[in-house]
Enzyme design. Structure first.
Site, PDB file in Angstrom:
ATOM      1  N   TYR A 276       0.822  -1.221   0.000  1.00 58.25           N
ATOM      2  CA  TYR A 276       0.000   0.000   0.000  1.00 58.25           C
ATOM      3  C   TYR A 276       0.851   1.264   0.000  1.00 58.25           C
ATOM      4  O   TYR A 276       0.520   2.244  -0.662  1.00 58.25           O
ATOM      5  CB  TYR A 276      -0.973   0.002   1.189  1.00 58.25           C
ATOM      6  CG  TYR A 276      -2.268  -0.698   0.848  1.00 58.25           C
ATOM      7  CD1 TYR A 276      -3.257  -0.050   0.116  1.00 58.25           C
ATOM      8  CD2 TYR A 276      -2.494  -2.010   1.229  1.00 58.25           C
ATOM      9  CE1 TYR A 276      -4.438  -0.689  -0.220  1.00 58.25           C
ATOM     10  CE2 TYR A 276      -3.673  -2.662   0.897  1.00 58.25           C
ATOM     11  CZ  TYR A 276      -4.643  -1.986   0.174  1.00 58.25           C
ATOM     12  OH  TYR A 276      -5.803  -2.614  -0.174  1.00 58.25           O
TER      13      TYR A 276
ATOM     14  N   ASP B 293      -7.258   6.518  -4.799  1.00 51.81           N
ATOM     15  CA  ASP B 293      -6.322   7.608  -5.112  1.00 51.81           C
ATOM     16  C   ASP B 293      -7.018   8.959  -4.957  1.00 51.81           C
ATOM     17  O   ASP B 293      -8.205   9.026  -4.616  1.00 51.81           O
ATOM     18  CB  ASP B 293      -5.724   7.420  -6.523  1.00 51.81           C
ATOM     19  CG  ASP B 293      -6.770   7.551  -7.644  1.00 51.81           C
ATOM     20  OD1 ASP B 293      -7.560   8.507  -7.607  1.00 51.81           O
ATOM     21  OD2 ASP B 293      -6.780   6.696  -8.547  1.00 51.81           O
TER      22      ASP B 293
ATOM     23  N   HIS C 260     -14.386   3.132  -1.269  1.00 48.71           N
ATOM     24  CA  HIS C 260     -13.411   2.148  -0.779  1.00 48.71           C
ATOM     25  C   HIS C 260     -12.274   2.782   0.018  1.00 48.71           C
ATOM     26  O   HIS C 260     -11.195   2.216   0.114  1.00 48.71           O
ATOM     27  CB  HIS C 260     -12.863   1.328  -1.957  1.00 48.71           C
ATOM     28  CG  HIS C 260     -13.907   0.483  -2.616  1.00 48.71           C
ATOM     29  ND1 HIS C 260     -13.705  -0.214  -3.782  1.00 48.71           N
ATOM     30  CD2 HIS C 260     -15.199   0.220  -2.250  1.00 48.71           C
ATOM     31  CE1 HIS C 260     -14.824  -0.860  -4.118  1.00 48.71           C
ATOM     32  NE2 HIS C 260     -15.743  -0.608  -3.209  1.00 48.71           N
TER      33      HIS C 260
ATOM     34  N   CYS D 204      -7.517   0.502  17.436  1.00 50.47           N
ATOM     35  CA  CYS D 204      -8.445   1.467  18.043  1.00 50.47           C
ATOM     36  C   CYS D 204      -9.069   2.412  17.011  1.00 50.47           C
ATOM     37  O   CYS D 204      -9.949   3.197  17.351  1.00 50.47           O
ATOM     38  CB  CYS D 204      -7.766   2.258  19.160  1.00 50.47           C
ATOM     39  SG  CYS D 204      -6.554   3.470  18.575  1.00 50.47           S
TER      40      CYS D 204
ATOM     41  N   CYS E 100      -2.452   3.839  20.982  1.00 50.01           N
ATOM     42  CA  CYS E 100      -2.498   2.531  21.670  1.00 50.01           C
ATOM     43  C   CYS E 100      -1.342   1.603  21.281  1.00 50.01           C
ATOM     44  O   CYS E 100      -1.234   0.501  21.826  1.00 50.01           O
ATOM     45  CB  CYS E 100      -3.837   1.847  21.398  1.00 50.01           C
ATOM     46  SG  CYS E 100      -3.945   1.082  19.773  1.00 50.01           S
TER      47      CYS E 100
ATOM     48  N   THR F  50     -14.859   0.702 -14.513  1.00 52.35           N
ATOM     49  CA  THR F  50     -15.013  -0.283 -13.440  1.00 52.35           C
ATOM     50  C   THR F  50     -15.451  -1.609 -14.040  1.00 52.35           C
ATOM     51  O   THR F  50     -16.241  -1.639 -14.987  1.00 52.35           O
ATOM     52  CB  THR F  50     -16.002   0.171 -12.340  1.00 52.35           C
ATOM     53  OG1 THR F  50     -16.163  -0.897 -11.394  1.00 52.35           O
ATOM     54  CG2 THR F  50     -17.351   0.581 -12.892  1.00 52.35           C
TER      55      THR F  50
ATOM     56  N   ALA G  70     -11.237   6.419 -20.644  1.00 49.79           N
ATOM     57  CA  ALA G  70     -11.603   7.627 -19.896  1.00 49.79           C
ATOM     58  C   ALA G  70     -10.846   8.844 -20.435  1.00 49.79           C
ATOM     59  O   ALA G  70     -11.422   9.925 -20.600  1.00 49.79           O
ATOM     60  CB  ALA G  70     -11.286   7.424 -18.410  1.00 49.79           C
TER      61      ALA G  70
HETATM   62  N1  APR Z   1     -10.428   3.858 -19.389  1.00 52.07           N
HETATM   63  C1  APR Z   1     -11.572   3.299 -18.932  1.00 52.07           C
HETATM   64  N2  APR Z   1     -11.655   2.058 -18.435  1.00 52.07           N
HETATM   65  C2  APR Z   1     -10.521   1.330 -18.397  1.00 52.07           C
HETATM   66  C3  APR Z   1      -9.286   1.833 -18.852  1.00 52.07           C
HETATM   67  C4  APR Z   1      -9.266   3.155 -19.370  1.00 52.07           C
HETATM   68  N3  APR Z   1      -8.139   3.701 -19.811  1.00 52.07           N
HETATM   69  N4  APR Z   1      -8.339   0.871 -18.680  1.00 52.07           N
HETATM   70  C5  APR Z   1      -8.961  -0.180 -18.125  1.00 52.07           C
HETATM   71  N5  APR Z   1     -10.278   0.088 -17.966  1.00 52.07           N
HETATM   72  C6  APR Z   1     -11.311  -0.759 -17.365  1.00 52.07           C
HETATM   73  C7  APR Z   1     -11.111  -2.231 -17.523  1.00 52.07           C
HETATM   74  O1  APR Z   1     -11.663  -2.677 -18.761  1.00 52.07           O
HETATM   75  C8  APR Z   1     -11.891  -2.769 -16.316  1.00 52.07           C
HETATM   76  O2  APR Z   1     -13.250  -2.960 -16.647  1.00 52.07           O
HETATM   77  O3  APR Z   1     -11.261  -0.529 -15.970  1.00 52.07           O
HETATM   78  C9  APR Z   1     -11.771  -1.652 -15.282  1.00 52.07           C
HETATM   79  C10 APR Z   1     -10.851  -1.940 -14.126  1.00 52.07           C
HETATM   80  O4  APR Z   1     -11.402  -2.963 -13.368  1.00 52.07           O
HETATM   81  P1  APR Z   1     -10.906  -3.272 -11.889  1.00 52.07           P
HETATM   82  O5  APR Z   1      -9.418  -3.311 -11.849  1.00 52.07           O
HETATM   83  O6  APR Z   1     -11.670  -4.456 -11.454  1.00 52.07           O
HETATM   84  O7  APR Z   1     -11.302  -1.979 -11.073  1.00 52.07           O
HETATM   85  P2  APR Z   1     -12.598  -1.663 -10.240  1.00 52.07           P
HETATM   86  O8  APR Z   1     -13.831  -2.044 -10.969  1.00 52.07           O
HETATM   87  O9  APR Z   1     -12.441  -0.259  -9.777  1.00 52.07           O
HETATM   88  O10 APR Z   1     -12.423  -2.631  -9.001  1.00 52.07           O
HETATM   89  C11 APR Z   1     -13.361  -2.526  -7.985  1.00 52.07           C
HETATM   90  O11 APR Z   1     -12.173  -3.987  -6.550  1.00 52.07           O
HETATM   91  O12 APR Z   1     -10.052  -4.625  -5.975  1.00 52.07           O
HETATM   92  C12 APR Z   1     -11.179  -3.949  -5.559  1.00 52.07           C
HETATM   93  O13 APR Z   1     -11.447  -2.235  -3.978  1.00 52.07           O
HETATM   94  C13 APR Z   1     -10.867  -2.532  -5.222  1.00 52.07           C
HETATM   95  O14 APR Z   1     -11.993  -0.511  -5.847  1.00 52.07           O
HETATM   96  C14 APR Z   1     -11.562  -1.773  -6.318  1.00 52.07           C
HETATM   97  C15 APR Z   1     -12.715  -2.699  -6.657  1.00 52.07           C
END
Ligand code: APR
Length: 247
Positions: A69, A105, A120, A131, A156, A194, A237
């Site tokens: 981390y 982030d 998250h 604590c 603590c 996501t 994005a």
């Molecule tokens: N622009 C948009 N999407 C993108 C890009 C990009 N440049 N590059 C990758 N991706 C997409 C991938 O296709 C995927 O669907 O981002 C997604 C990333 O997926 P994860 O790594 O699973 O991220 P996330 O959905 O945020 O994970 C959810 O899981 O590990 C835990 O707590 C952690 O917050 C996280 C949660």
């Protein structure tokens, strides 16, 4: 299409009164922050990110989890918001935009956005694992190391843990309530970067749609929620958001 942007999306973005964006790790990928599904490189090559982000990993070896981390915190410190973060910040100046993020982030904030809910947690809000006392700022690592003992809590003496929510842990109720409210009351939800497999965040697009919003997925690849949204735009994005949101 206008400059590669599907016309229907441009119209939706322009007419939205109460837009919400839900972001995941893909939002920060073009800033150089690896997603959770990317294979890790270098020292962390043989570790699976999703396994490190777990109470099991912490209970087994806190020094490995803390080192990972703190290295991620250093990576984020050196990263810059990308064109997608900046486009959202500019959109937020013109609209009543609310951002719900799963990311730990601070790149939305550094681009100038106010984040309504960090579902998250945050890389930069470590706290005592015993604590719960906030630890205050801790200098991140610039070079990866395989183990780093977590510092002791000033109150603590317990080990300081990362401020992220791990798999299997309940989410903080404050941000979760805000996120549900955003989903229930938005007219447009953009779901960006996501994989849509981690709940309850993955349920927010469904809730938004059931509550009457139009839901758009922006992601280069299919996800666990692609089938449940109104529109899918296969772009990144950093490319898609400036094209969609800049007049
Ligand atoms: N622009 C948009 N999407 C993108 C890009 C990009 N440049 N590059 C990758 N991706 C997409 C991938 O296709 C995927 O669907 O981002 C997604 C990333 O997926 P994860 O790594 O699973 O991220 P996330 O959905 O945020 O994970 C959810 O899981 O590990 C835990 O707590 C952690 O917050 C996280 C949660």
């Amino acid at each position: 299409m206008t400059g590669g942007v599907p016309e229907v999306l441009r119209t939706l973005a322009r007419s939205a009164r109460r837009p919400v964006v839900l972001t995941g790790a893909g939002m920060s990928a073009e800033s150089g922050v690896p997603t959770f599904r990317d294979a890790q490189t270098g020292l962390w090559e043989r570790f699976d990110a999703a396994s490190l982000a777990s109470p099991d990993a912490w209970n087994t070896d806190p020094a490995v989890v803390w080192a990972w981390y703190q290295w991620r915190a250093g990576l984020v410190r050196r990263a810059q918001p990308n064109a997608g973060h900046r486009a959202l910040a500019e959109w937020g100046e013109r609209t009543d935009l609310r951002i719900v993020t799963q990311n730990v982030d601070d790149l939305h904030e550094r681009a100038g956005s106010v984040v309504a809910a960090h579902l998250h947690g945050s890389l930069f809000e470590p706290r005592c694992s015993v604590c719960g006392t906030p630890a205050g700022p801790i200098e991140p690592l610039t070079e990866p190391v395989e183990r780093l003992d977590p510092p002791p809590c000033a109150r603590c003496g317990g080990p300081i843990r990362p401020g992220a929510v791990w798999f299997g842990e309940p989410m903080p109720t404050g941000p979760l309530d805000v996120a549900f409210d955003c989903a229930r009351t938005c007219d447009l939800m953009l779901v960006i970067g996501t994989s849509g497999v981690v709940h309850p965040a993955a349920g927010l697009p469904v809730l938004a749609r059931e509550s009457g919003a139009t839901v758009v997925e922006i992601n280069p690849d299919p996800t666990g929620i692609s089938h449940a949204v109104d529109h899918v735009w296969r772009t990144t994005a950093g490319i898609g958001l400036p094209a969609l949101l800049t007049d």
